[in-house]
Design a protein around this motif. Structure first.
Motif, PDB file in Angstrom:
ATOM      1  N   THR A 196       0.829  -1.205   0.000  1.00 38.00           N
ATOM      2  CA  THR A 196       0.000   0.000   0.000  1.00 38.00           C
ATOM      3  C   THR A 196       0.862   1.252   0.000  1.00 38.00           C
ATOM      4  O   THR A 196       0.606   2.213  -0.744  1.00 38.00           O
ATOM      5  CB  THR A 196      -0.938   0.009   1.223  1.00 38.00           C
ATOM      6  N   ALA A 197       1.919   1.242   0.835  1.00 38.08           N
ATOM      7  CA  ALA A 197       2.818   2.391   0.904  1.00 38.08           C
ATOM      8  C   ALA A 197       3.545   2.591  -0.420  1.00 38.08           C
ATOM      9  O   ALA A 197       3.652   3.723  -0.919  1.00 38.08           O
ATOM     10  CB  ALA A 197       3.826   2.200   2.039  1.00 38.08           C
ATOM     11  N   SER A 198       4.032   1.498  -1.012  1.00 45.29           N
ATOM     12  CA  SER A 198       4.755   1.599  -2.284  1.00 45.29           C
ATOM     13  C   SER A 198       3.865   2.173  -3.377  1.00 45.29           C
ATOM     14  O   SER A 198       4.304   2.997  -4.189  1.00 45.29           O
ATOM     15  CB  SER A 198       5.275   0.221  -2.709  1.00 45.29           C
ATOM     16  N   GLN A 199       2.621   1.735  -3.392  1.00 51.28           N
ATOM     17  CA  GLN A 199       1.689   2.236  -4.400  1.00 51.28           C
ATOM     18  C   GLN A 199       1.487   3.739  -4.259  1.00 51.28           C
ATOM     19  O   GLN A 199       1.512   4.486  -5.248  1.00 51.28           O
ATOM     20  CB  GLN A 199       0.350   1.510  -4.276  1.00 51.28           C
ATOM     21  N   MET A 204       3.492   5.896  -2.782  1.00 50.90           N
ATOM     22  CA  MET A 204       4.748   6.587  -3.070  1.00 50.90           C
ATOM     23  C   MET A 204       4.969   6.733  -4.566  1.00 50.90           C
ATOM     24  O   MET A 204       5.397   7.788  -5.044  1.00 50.90           O
ATOM     25  CB  MET A 204       5.925   5.805  -2.460  1.00 50.90           C
ATOM     26  N   ASN A 205       4.699   5.681  -5.305  1.00 54.52           N
ATOM     27  CA  ASN A 205       4.903   5.731  -6.755  1.00 54.52           C
ATOM     28  C   ASN A 205       3.932   6.681  -7.438  1.00 54.52           C
ATOM     29  O   ASN A 205       4.281   7.355  -8.412  1.00 54.52           O
ATOM     30  CB  ASN A 205       4.787   4.322  -7.349  1.00 54.52           C
ATOM     31  N   THR A 206       2.709   6.754  -6.920  1.00 53.02           N
ATOM     32  CA  THR A 206       1.744   7.721  -7.460  1.00 53.02           C
ATOM     33  C   THR A 206       2.256   9.137  -7.253  1.00 53.02           C
ATOM     34  O   THR A 206       2.205   9.983  -8.166  1.00 53.02           O
ATOM     35  CB  THR A 206       0.376   7.554  -6.776  1.00 53.02           C
ATOM     36  N   ASN A 207       2.775   9.402  -6.058  1.00 54.99           N
ATOM     37  CA  ASN A 207       3.320  10.722  -5.758  1.00 54.99           C
ATOM     38  C   ASN A 207       4.552  11.015  -6.608  1.00 54.99           C
ATOM     39  O   ASN A 207       4.742  12.138  -7.094  1.00 54.99           O
ATOM     40  CB  ASN A 207       3.677  10.814  -4.278  1.00 54.99           C
TER      41      ASN A 207
END
Length: 456
Positions: free
Chosen positions: A436-439, A441-444
């Motif tokens: 969830t965090a990686s997703q 972060m990548n969106t940002n």
């Protein structure tokens, strides 16, 4: 938000009380420092900084010594508030008469400063002066460099270290952790302390702090983002859900299940509570910035022990990245002013300057020759444990994974890291929390790269 601001301040800057007036529309910035002009015949070099309390006193003393050491330049230090505040002022004032010639900017703003095109890389002056930087910590320098070019010079530098109550370990006949401890070594000490104290002392804590999670990756030689953590190209992908992060969180969960771990949460209150518990003899181990040695030794009846940041079992420590800030030179000032800024940088990096800086502030002396200076010799005679953070820094060989993360948007990245940590501490799924965090972060990251499309 308070949590976010606290994360910037802790481990990098001491509590401050200063008067700062900001008028954005007119681009006017003033500070509590009284000096506003140079003496006749001297070239003024305005320095914006974020040091408060004892660190500001020490910086003012360094500036005063520099000004008295020569007659060509006069550095004028001006306090500009917290790190994130100062970054915005620097960007907003650039190109105006109000901008500084020299400024301090914190570690996670490095990519932002580099992409702004508002600075002159110190490499230009290093080359022109044939200035030898070999005595300055390679790991610290690498944090503020890109593709072999030194962008800024590290100044106030800290590292995360493991603190333990040596008096409590002696009382309960517990062998201290190794100088460079593994996760299991730390767990052994924490569990033994909790059990032998009949649950009166918690073994350890690990604050919910993105910086510490990033350091766990660095010490295991694992990148958080691609392209060498941003050192060989602009990052385009973040992967928090990797084996190293999983090992780190499983290690913490092991201690949570054993009962020896206490969770103080995140932010300023967590840090305050963990330090208070440690000083009261209710907590045996915690990991935090090396800048707190003075606070942990002053008036402490217990003997302080310090080890390096822990590493995964069966894996050699790679070394951790630094915290703190660097000195940057603005490119909107005349050449002679920029040269004056570099002259102060050279003075600040001298062995005696760095030794006095460490003794006064707790930040690490970056010049290897500082270790033989009287200021540090006297400090180590009284507090031998104060040598450990510097030894950890000197032992590391710089590489992409222990040289910081050169990526914009680190503030939001750390918030997401901390959300993942909190979820795991509360019993949630490790893979799910990290995914969830990686997703997010990548969106940002995609949004940031799209906004700065000129350096894809």
């Amino acid at each position: 938000m308070i949590k976010k601001l606290a994360a910037f301040l802790r481990a990098h800057i001491l509590p401050v009380v200063a008067v700062v007036v900001v008028v954005i529309g007119a681009v006017v910035f003033t500070s509590a420092h009284k000096q506003t002009s140079a003496k006749a015949g001297r070239t003024p070099v305005v320095l914006w900084h974020e040091m408060g309390g004892p660190a500001e006193v020490a910086l003012d003393q360094m500036v005063d010594k520099f000004n008295k050491s020569q007659s060509k330049y006069e550095v004028i230090p001006q306090y500009q508030g917290a790190y994130d505040e100062a970054v915005q002022k620097i960007i907003q004032s650039h190109g105006s008469s109000a901008s500084p010639a020299l400024f301090q900017s914190f570690d996670i703003s490095t990519a932002q400063m580099m992409h702004s095109k508002y600075t002159t890389p110190v490499q230009k002056f290093i080359d022109e002066d044939n200035y030898d930087v070999s005595d300055i910590s390679p790991v610290a320098r690498s944090f503020y460099s890109n593709k072999g070019k030194q962008l800024a010079m590290p100044f106030n530098t800290s590292q995360p270290v493991l603190y333990y109550n040596a008096s409590l370990l002696k009382k309960y006949h517990i062998t201290p952790p190794a100088k460079s401890p593994s996760y299991s070594d730390v767990t052994r000490v924490a569990e033994q302390l909790y059990k032998r104290s009949h649950h009166q002392v918690k073994g350890m804590t690990m604050e919910i702090y993105g910086w510490l999670m990033e350091e766990a990756l660095a010490n295991a030689k694992t990148s958080l983002v691609n392209h060498g953590d941003g050192h060989v190209g602009n990052p385009t992908k973040i992967d928090l859900n990797n084996p190293t992060t999983v090992k780190y969180l499983k290690w913490i969960r092991t201690n949570i299940k054993s009962g020896d771990f206490v969770n103080y949460g995140s932010g300023a209150s967590a840090e305050t509570n963990e330090i208070a518990a440690f000083l009261a003899g209710k907590l045996g181990i915690f990991v935090q910035s090396s800048a707190y040695i003075g606070q942990l030794t002053t008036g402490n009846k217990n003997k302080l022990g310090i080890s390096y940041f822990p590493h995964p079992n069966g894996q050699k420590a790679n070394g951790v990245g630094i915290g703190g800030a660097a000195l940057w030179i603005s490119n909107d000032k005349p050449t002679k002013v920029q040269k004056g800024a570099f002259e102060f940088i050279k003075y600040a990096e001298r062995p005696d300057s760095q030794a006095n800086w460490q003794k006064a502030t707790g930040y690490l002396a970056l010049n290897s020759q500082s270790q033989s200076q009287p200021a540090l010799k006297s400090l180590y005679a009284k507090q031998p444990e104060a040598k450990v953070p510097g030894e950890q820094l000197a032992a590391a060989k710089p590489n992409d994974t222990n040289s910081g993360i050169l990526m914009e948007g680190m503030q939001l990245t750390r918030e997401m890291e901390e959300t993942a940590m909190e979820t795991v501490y509360d019993g949630g799924s490790i893979p799910k929390a990290l995914s969830t965090a990686s997703q997010g972060m990548n969106t940002n990251l995609k949004t940031t790269n799209r906004a700065n499309g000129d350096y894809k």
